[in-house]
Design an enzyme around this catalytic site. Structure first.
Site, PDB file in Angstrom:
ATOM      1  N   LYS A   7       0.866  -1.189   0.000  1.00  0.00           N
ATOM      2  CA  LYS A   7       0.000   0.000   0.000  1.00  0.00           C
ATOM      3  C   LYS A   7       0.898   1.232   0.000  1.00  0.00           C
ATOM      4  O   LYS A   7       1.436   1.616   1.025  1.00  0.00           O
ATOM      5  CB  LYS A   7      -0.888  -0.009   1.252  1.00  0.00           C
ATOM      6  CG  LYS A   7      -2.222   0.726   1.122  1.00  0.00           C
ATOM      7  CD  LYS A   7      -2.114   2.207   0.824  1.00  0.00           C
ATOM      8  CE  LYS A   7      -1.837   3.045   2.051  1.00  0.00           C
ATOM      9  NZ  LYS A   7      -1.682   4.479   1.719  1.00  0.00           N
TER      10      LYS A   7
ATOM     11  N   GLU B 297       9.013   1.291  11.159  1.00  0.00           N
ATOM     12  CA  GLU B 297      10.169   2.187  10.939  1.00  0.00           C
ATOM     13  C   GLU B 297       9.596   3.594  10.937  1.00  0.00           C
ATOM     14  O   GLU B 297       8.889   3.977  10.010  1.00  0.00           O
ATOM     15  CB  GLU B 297      10.826   1.898   9.586  1.00  0.00           C
ATOM     16  CG  GLU B 297      11.331   0.494   9.407  1.00  0.00           C
ATOM     17  CD  GLU B 297      12.602   0.223  10.185  1.00  0.00           C
ATOM     18  OE1 GLU B 297      13.253   1.190  10.634  1.00  0.00           O
ATOM     19  OE2 GLU B 297      12.939  -0.953  10.355  1.00  0.00           O
TER      20      GLU B 297
ATOM     21  N   CYS C 149      13.608  10.634   7.128  1.00  0.00           N
ATOM     22  CA  CYS C 149      13.406  10.230   8.523  1.00  0.00           C
ATOM     23  C   CYS C 149      14.678  10.439   9.337  1.00  0.00           C
ATOM     24  O   CYS C 149      14.630  10.738  10.519  1.00  0.00           O
ATOM     25  CB  CYS C 149      12.987   8.774   8.572  1.00  0.00           C
ATOM     26  SG  CYS C 149      14.087   7.693   7.640  1.00  0.00           S
TER      27      CYS C 149
ATOM     28  N   GLU D 116       9.253  16.207  14.968  1.00  0.00           N
ATOM     29  CA  GLU D 116       9.772  15.993  13.621  1.00  0.00           C
ATOM     30  C   GLU D 116       9.049  16.936  12.665  1.00  0.00           C
ATOM     31  O   GLU D 116       7.830  16.893  12.555  1.00  0.00           O
ATOM     32  CB  GLU D 116       9.543  14.542  13.198  1.00  0.00           C
ATOM     33  CG  GLU D 116      10.145  14.231  11.853  1.00  0.00           C
ATOM     34  CD  GLU D 116       9.848  12.817  11.391  1.00  0.00           C
ATOM     35  OE1 GLU D 116       8.693  12.370  11.521  1.00  0.00           O
ATOM     36  OE2 GLU D 116      10.775  12.157  10.893  1.00  0.00           O
TER      37      GLU D 116
HETATM   38  P1  NAP Z   1       2.326   8.546   7.584  1.00  0.00           P
HETATM   39  O1  NAP Z   1       1.361   9.622   7.480  1.00  0.00           O
HETATM   40  O2  NAP Z   1       2.463   7.803   8.847  1.00  0.00           O
HETATM   41  O3  NAP Z   1       1.954   7.539   6.402  1.00  0.00           O
HETATM   42  C1  NAP Z   1       2.731   6.383   6.128  1.00  0.00           C
HETATM   43  C2  NAP Z   1       1.866   5.382   5.396  1.00  0.00           C
HETATM   44  O4  NAP Z   1       0.816   4.966   6.275  1.00  0.00           O
HETATM   45  C3  NAP Z   1       1.174   5.946   4.165  1.00  0.00           C
HETATM   46  O5  NAP Z   1       1.069   4.950   3.182  1.00  0.00           O
HETATM   47  C4  NAP Z   1      -0.192   6.312   4.713  1.00  0.00           C
HETATM   48  O6  NAP Z   1      -1.174   6.352   3.710  1.00  0.00           O
HETATM   49  C5  NAP Z   1      -0.429   5.168   5.664  1.00  0.00           C
HETATM   50  N1  NAP Z   1      -1.428   5.437   6.710  1.00  0.00           N
HETATM   51  C6  NAP Z   1      -1.868   6.629   7.188  1.00  0.00           C
HETATM   52  N2  NAP Z   1      -2.823   6.445   8.116  1.00  0.00           N
HETATM   53  C7  NAP Z   1      -2.999   5.113   8.240  1.00  0.00           C
HETATM   54  C8  NAP Z   1      -3.840   4.296   9.039  1.00  0.00           C
HETATM   55  N3  NAP Z   1      -4.733   4.824   9.902  1.00  0.00           N
HETATM   56  N4  NAP Z   1      -3.747   2.954   8.913  1.00  0.00           N
HETATM   57  C9  NAP Z   1      -2.873   2.400   8.058  1.00  0.00           C
HETATM   58  N5  NAP Z   1      -2.059   3.116   7.266  1.00  0.00           N
HETATM   59  C10 NAP Z   1      -2.108   4.464   7.356  1.00  0.00           C
HETATM   60  O7  NAP Z   1       3.791   9.019   7.212  1.00  0.00           O
HETATM   61  P2  NAP Z   1       4.232   9.870   5.948  1.00  0.00           P
HETATM   62  O8  NAP Z   1       3.846  11.279   6.197  1.00  0.00           O
HETATM   63  O9  NAP Z   1       3.780   9.219   4.695  1.00  0.00           O
HETATM   64  O10 NAP Z   1       5.797   9.670   5.982  1.00  0.00           O
HETATM   65  C11 NAP Z   1       6.629  10.449   6.742  1.00  0.00           C
HETATM   66  C12 NAP Z   1       7.035   9.727   7.995  1.00  0.00           C
HETATM   67  O11 NAP Z   1       7.713   8.515   7.663  1.00  0.00           O
HETATM   68  C13 NAP Z   1       8.009  10.521   8.820  1.00  0.00           C
HETATM   69  O12 NAP Z   1       7.655  10.461  10.175  1.00  0.00           O
HETATM   70  C14 NAP Z   1       9.328   9.808   8.573  1.00  0.00           C
HETATM   71  O13 NAP Z   1      10.265   9.993   9.591  1.00  0.00           O
HETATM   72  C15 NAP Z   1       8.897   8.405   8.444  1.00  0.00           C
HETATM   73  N6  NAP Z   1       9.917   7.596   7.745  1.00  0.00           N
HETATM   74  C16 NAP Z   1      10.636   6.690   8.469  1.00  0.00           C
HETATM   75  C17 NAP Z   1      11.616   5.932   7.837  1.00  0.00           C
HETATM   76  C18 NAP Z   1      12.413   4.912   8.602  1.00  0.00           C
HETATM   77  O14 NAP Z   1      12.998   4.029   7.984  1.00  0.00           O
HETATM   78  N7  NAP Z   1      12.466   4.968   9.936  1.00  0.00           N
HETATM   79  C19 NAP Z   1      11.866   6.106   6.468  1.00  0.00           C
HETATM   80  C20 NAP Z   1      11.116   7.050   5.774  1.00  0.00           C
HETATM   81  C21 NAP Z   1      10.135   7.783   6.423  1.00  0.00           C
HETATM   82  P3  NAP Z   1      -1.609   7.768   3.018  1.00  0.00           P
HETATM   83  O15 NAP Z   1      -0.405   8.611   2.906  1.00  0.00           O
HETATM   84  O16 NAP Z   1      -2.130   7.318   1.702  1.00  0.00           O
HETATM   85  O17 NAP Z   1      -2.667   8.334   3.903  1.00  0.00           O
END
Ligand code: NAP
Ligand code: MG
Length: 497
Positions: free
Chosen positions: A190, A266, A301, A400
């Site tokens: 997804k 992650e 991240c 963040e």
């Molecule tokens: P996010 O809002 O948490 O979304 C991540 C994924 O989860 C997206 O595919 C999102 O879908 C989905 N999602 C959102 N709400 C959900 C729910 N209730 N149930 C299941 N899935 C759900 O994060 P983001 O804004 O895309 O990404 C940024 C974050 O990722 C930052 O905090 C960054 O630090 C972190 N990150 C961590 C790493 C690591 O390896 N530690 C690497 C890269 C990024 P939609 O976007 O389609 O709503």
């Protein structure tokens, strides 16, 4: 598109996208027929209408993945054959380098030079590396008494749900699917609604490489619809999530509310970079600090968003840092000279601007940036931003931001720097700069983070684990350790007469 004409603009004008899901080897519309508009942050134009998958589409995709797993069309293949498919998959990424790079740039705003040189290569290398590894990993025999034999073997967990973010769409997808597929699992991927296009192409290229139908399914859609349905599904054995800490906590709850699927997360970071006065090469430290926080528009991240500088060198450090800022000015992502592109969407832009306002109102000193840029482009750009005189309890030092915003804090004693560096709910990465090898080791040990860099920041490759302590998540992507996430250990006791 605007009227610029690099070769990339011409290619972008010709590119078309198929926004349908990929389920059971077929491109399909969402069962309800719903779509969402995929908007480019480069200039605000609509790239495609993408299938808005929901629980029904997830049920179909999980059923396809389950059927593929149960008849062992992939899991039952010899590792050497799975290897060949994954290596071919990697080669196909490289053969489609320009298309994939351009798609990534148009969909999430990063500069074409980075997409082309880094994202495509790193994703292809991930697939190749796990392909090459998988016929070289041996199982174990336990040191039991002569009267028995105990085999310790790894088996695929079954159906893996992979939920990935928008900041490195192709690369984060490959960090999940490469080890999951290498170990024989079936996958439902997804992608983020903000950048779904390369994931859909990956699904097609996997089929072309010889991955059997149904083994890799891709369902685009919103997190609270498709993502949540996947995390709650009773027939998903493992959920591999990369994203925010807020949603990561929900994922763990969904696992607990449903079938206790293995949940790997992650998550976010607020990584510290500590520069001591005895740093061997100040310019290199400046380059690393500035280059790493502004790379990928700060949407990384592991971005070192808190910079701790020893007071005696802070002024000199900041003077040299400010001289570097213009190199990171936002530009047209389709121009190969551009170093910083667009933020992923207007929502992210508004979030970053709100944090900048919080920094100013809580008393930090704005040294550079602080404003929106390139408004006429129709896209979402912000200037690289530096705050001095930040305190560790300010919002911009605690939360963040996920944008190009650097917080600078001073210290007089390295123990104090370590204490402040660790005073965060995150623990993804950290860095220390000193010419004193004893100090470097001591600080590296004391820093609570999944990766600690000494006298550098951006060294990274597929051979080492990547992941966090504390609320930066659990489990590790990359390296052979990632295989643990996608396999169950089975013990088989055999009595010897
Ligand atoms: P996010 O809002 O948490 O979304 C991540 C994924 O989860 C997206 O595919 C999102 O879908 C989905 N999602 C959102 N709400 C959900 C729910 N209730 N149930 C299941 N899935 C759900 O994060 P983001 O804004 O895309 O990404 C940024 C974050 O990722 C930052 O905090 C960054 O630090 C972190 N990150 C961590 C790493 C690591 O390896 N530690 C690497 C890269 C990024 P939609 O976007 O389609 O709503
Ligand atoms: Mg997009």
């Amino acid at each position: 598109m605007n009227d610029q004409t690099t070769p990339w603009h011409r290619k972008a004008a010709e590119l078309t996208f198929d926004g349908r899901a990929l389920i059971g080897g077929k491109r399909v519309d969402a069962i309800d027929g719903a779509t969402f508009a995929c908007i480019s942050p480069v200039d605000g134009r609509r790239l495609a209408d993408v299938a808005r998958g929901n629980d029904k589409d997830i049920v179909a995709a999980v059923a396809a993945a389950r059927a593929a797993f149960e008849d062992r069309r992939w899991a039952g293949m010899a590792p050497a054959r799975r290897k060949r498919v994954l290596i071919r998959f990697a080669e196909l990424l490289l053969e489609h380098r320009d298309e994939l790079a351009l798609t990534e740039t148009l969909d999430m705003g990063k500069p074409i030079a980075a997409s082309r040189a880094t994202d495509v290569n790193a994703a292809a290398n991930t697939l190749r590396w796990y392909g090459e590894a998988i016929d070289k990993v041996y199982d174990e025999i336990a040191p039991t008494a002569d009267t028995s034999l105990a085999l310790i073997t790894r088996e695929p967990v079954g159906v893996v749900g992979a939920i990935v973010p928008w900041n490195y769409p192709m690369l984060m997808a490959s960090w999940k699917i490469a080890p999951a597929l290498a170990t024989g699992n079936s996958v439902v991927l997804k992608p983020s609604e903000k950048s779904p296009l390369t994931a859909l192409r990956l699904g097609e290229l996997a089929l072309e490489a010889g991955l059997p139908e149904g083994v890799l399914n891709v369902v685009p859609g919103y997190g609270h619809e498709a993502g949540q349905a996947l995390a709650l599904h009773m027939d998903v054995d493992c959920i591999a999530f990369t994203g925010s800490t807020r949603v990561g906590k929900q994922i763990m709850q969904f696992a607990g509310q449903s079938n206790l699927k293995r949940a790997w997360t992650e998550l976010g970071g607020k990584s510290p970079l500590i520069v001591c006065a005895d740093v061997a090469n100040l310019d290199r430290a400046v380059d690393a600090a500035i280059g790493s926080i502004f790379y990928n528009q700060g949407e990384s991240c592991n971005a070192p968003s808190r910079l701790f500088v020893e007071s005696s060198i802070k002024n000199e450090f900041l003077k040299r840092a400010l001289a570097k800022v213009p190199e990171h000015a936002p530009g047209d992502p389709l121009d190969p000279q551009t170093a910083m592109g667009a933020l992923v969407d207007d929502t992210q832009l508004q979030t970053v601007l709100r944090y900048i306002d919080a920094g100013v109102s809580e008393g930090a000193k704005l040294l550079a940036g602080g404003e929106r840029a390139r408004v006429d482009s129709g896209g979402f750009y912000v200037l690289p931003t530096i705050f001095d005189n930040v305190r560790n309890d300010m919002t911009i030092a605690r939360e963040e931001i996920f944008g190009p915003v650097l917080s600078v804090l001073a210290f007089d004693d390295v123990a104090e720097a370590v204490r402040m560096a660790n005073a965060t709910s995150y623990g993804l990465q950290a860095s220390v700069w000193t010419r004193d090898i004893n100090k470097a080791h001591k600080v590296a040990r004391a820093l609570r983070a999944g990766t600690v860099h000494v006298n550098q920041y951006d060294e990274d490759d597929i051979t080492v684990p990547f992941g966090g302590y504390k609320q930066s998540g659990n489990g590790r992507d990359k390296s052979l350790h990632a295989l643990d996430k996608y396999t169950e250990l089975k013990t088989t006791w055999i009595r010897l007469e």
